[in-house]
Motif scaffolding. Structure first.
Motif, short mmCIF file in Angstrom:
data_model
loop_
_atom_site.label_atom_id
_atom_site.label_comp_id
_atom_site.label_asym_id
_atom_site.label_seq_id
_atom_site.Cartn_x
_atom_site.Cartn_y
_atom_site.Cartn_z
N ILE A 123 0.83 -1.03 -0.01
CA ILE A 123 0.03 -0.02 -0.10
C ILE A 123 0.79 1.32 0.00
CG2 ILE A 123 -1.46 1.34 1.31
CD1 ILE A 123 -2.77 -1.36 2.38
N ALA A 124 2.13 1.27 0.89
CA ALA A 124 2.92 2.35 1.08
C ALA A 124 3.48 2.72 -0.53
CB ALA A 124 3.89 2.09 1.92
N LEU A 125 3.83 1.45 -1.18
CA LEU A 125 4.77 1.65 -2.28
C LEU A 125 3.69 2.08 -3.39
CD1 LEU A 125 7.08 1.08 -4.17
CD2 LEU A 125 6.26 -1.21 -4.49
N LEU A 155 2.05 6.37 -7.07
CA LEU A 155 0.93 6.97 -7.81
C LEU A 155 1.02 8.46 -7.72
CD1 LEU A 155 -1.71 4.43 -7.30
CD2 LEU A 155 -0.92 5.01 -9.29
N SER A 156 1.85 8.73 -6.67
CA SER A 156 1.61 10.30 -6.52
C SER A 156 2.97 11.06 -7.68
CB SER A 156 2.10 10.64 -5.16
OG SER A 156 3.44 10.47 -4.74
N PRO A 201 4.20 4.94 -12.76
CA PRO A 201 3.96 3.78 -13.36
C PRO A 201 2.84 3.06 -13.31
CG PRO A 201 5.19 3.40 -11.31
CD PRO A 201 4.62 5.09 -11.19
N SER A 202 2.74 2.04 -14.20
CA SER A 202 1.52 1.00 -14.13
C SER A 202 1.74 -0.01 -12.99
CB SER A 202 0.90 0.56 -15.40
OG SER A 202 2.29 -0.38 -15.94
N ALA A 213 -3.69 7.60 -17.95
CA ALA A 213 -4.23 6.70 -16.84
C ALA A 213 -3.43 6.32 -15.82
CB ALA A 213 -5.16 5.73 -17.61
N ALA A 214 -3.50 6.65 -14.79
CA ALA A 214 -2.77 5.92 -13.63
C ALA A 214 -3.56 4.86 -13.15
CB ALA A 214 -2.58 6.64 -12.54
#
Length: 281
Positions: free
Chosen positions: A114-116, A121-122, A127-128, A162-163
């Protein structure tokens, strides 16, 4: 431990994987009542502690609320504050070992995953992300946390991208997810396999994509996946840096540390003679 600006003593308390909720509640209750205790660093069971004992924690910082976990508890009288610091420590390390890239396969969907995901995503160019886990509950929790960070976003030039974050649930091994990834993929072992339990989330026959980077979050144990990557000549990193940064980030709000990154470097320097030989860089 005097290098953090005061003399403190660490006392370890262990709970087995899958401990009953009553065990977590008993520990949190004990912490609230212990007048000579400053706080607690939660090194595992971070989501379980919140699920079992959130009513005993008087306040959660915004990241802890978002992620549904804690890895630091600060005691102020009988008032208990909870903090989620893994996104900071994980982010500091992944930005150093994999500063840019287009694709990530994270094996595991727990707190570190979750942390990663939250951190990656920020990024301005996220990355996908592909996650895999045996637990449907863990996968659902990860998806709920990352949901607000995925979707269409502008890159600042007028175009949009799209993220994305995709989560697979099943027993593993996850050979096809890794072998079928594009060159330069970051492969992360966040399952605990190789430390908490022996083994690997991949079979012995699994191949890594060209120019892949492996980040094995473990730094001790049998580290089977790290050895496998070494045999294939894959660039690899073990979990030592994260171990040092994780402790510094967790102690930060408990001890009001002014510079967590500097503290992590100092931890690494002092503990270097004790570092296990893992083959990680």
């Amino acid at each position: 431990m005097s290098d953090v600006g005061r003399d403190i003593r660490l006392v370890g308390r262990d709970l087995p994987v899958g401990a009953a909720a009553e065990s977590y509640r008993a520990l949190v209750s004990e912490l609230k009542a212990a007048a000579d205790v400053l706080g607690a660093v939660i090194t595992s069971h971070k989501v379980a502690v919140v699920r079992a004992a959130d009513d005993l924690i008087d306040s959660l910082d915004p990241v802890a609320v978002e992620c549904g976990e804690v890895n630091a508890l600060r005691r102020e009288g009988t008032f208990l504050r909870g903090f989620a610091r893994d996104p900071m420590s994980v982010g500091r390390v992944v930005d150093e070992i994999w500063p840019r890239g287009e694709h990530v396969v994270c094996l595991g969907a727990g707190g570190s995953a979750i942390a990663l995901g939250r951190h990656l995503l920020s990024r301005p160019e996220p990355p996908s992300l592909v996650f895999a886990d045996r637990s449907a509950a863990a996968a659902a929790h990860l998806e709920s946390v990352l949901a607000s960070r995925t979707g269409v976003r502008s890159d600042g030039s007028g175009s949009v991208e799209a993220a994305s974050a995709v989560v697979h649930v099943g027993p593993g091994p996850w050979d096809e997810l890794v072998a079928g990834s594009p060159p330069g993929t970051l492969v992360v072992n966040a399952t605990g396999l190789g430390k908490d339990r022996p083994g690997s989330p991949l079979s012995a026959e699994a191949d890594f994509p060209r120019d892949a980077v492996l980040w094995e979050l473990n730094y001790r144990g049998d580290l089977a996946l790290l050895r496998q990557a070494e045999r294939q000549g894959v660039e690899r990193h073990d979990g030592w840096q994260l171990f040092c940064h994780g402790w510094a980030a967790a102690l930060g709000p408990i001890l009001d540390l002014p510079d967590e990154a500097a503290t992590a470097r100092r931890f690494a320097e002092l503990a270097a003679p004790l570092r296990p030989r893992t083959g990680g860089q």
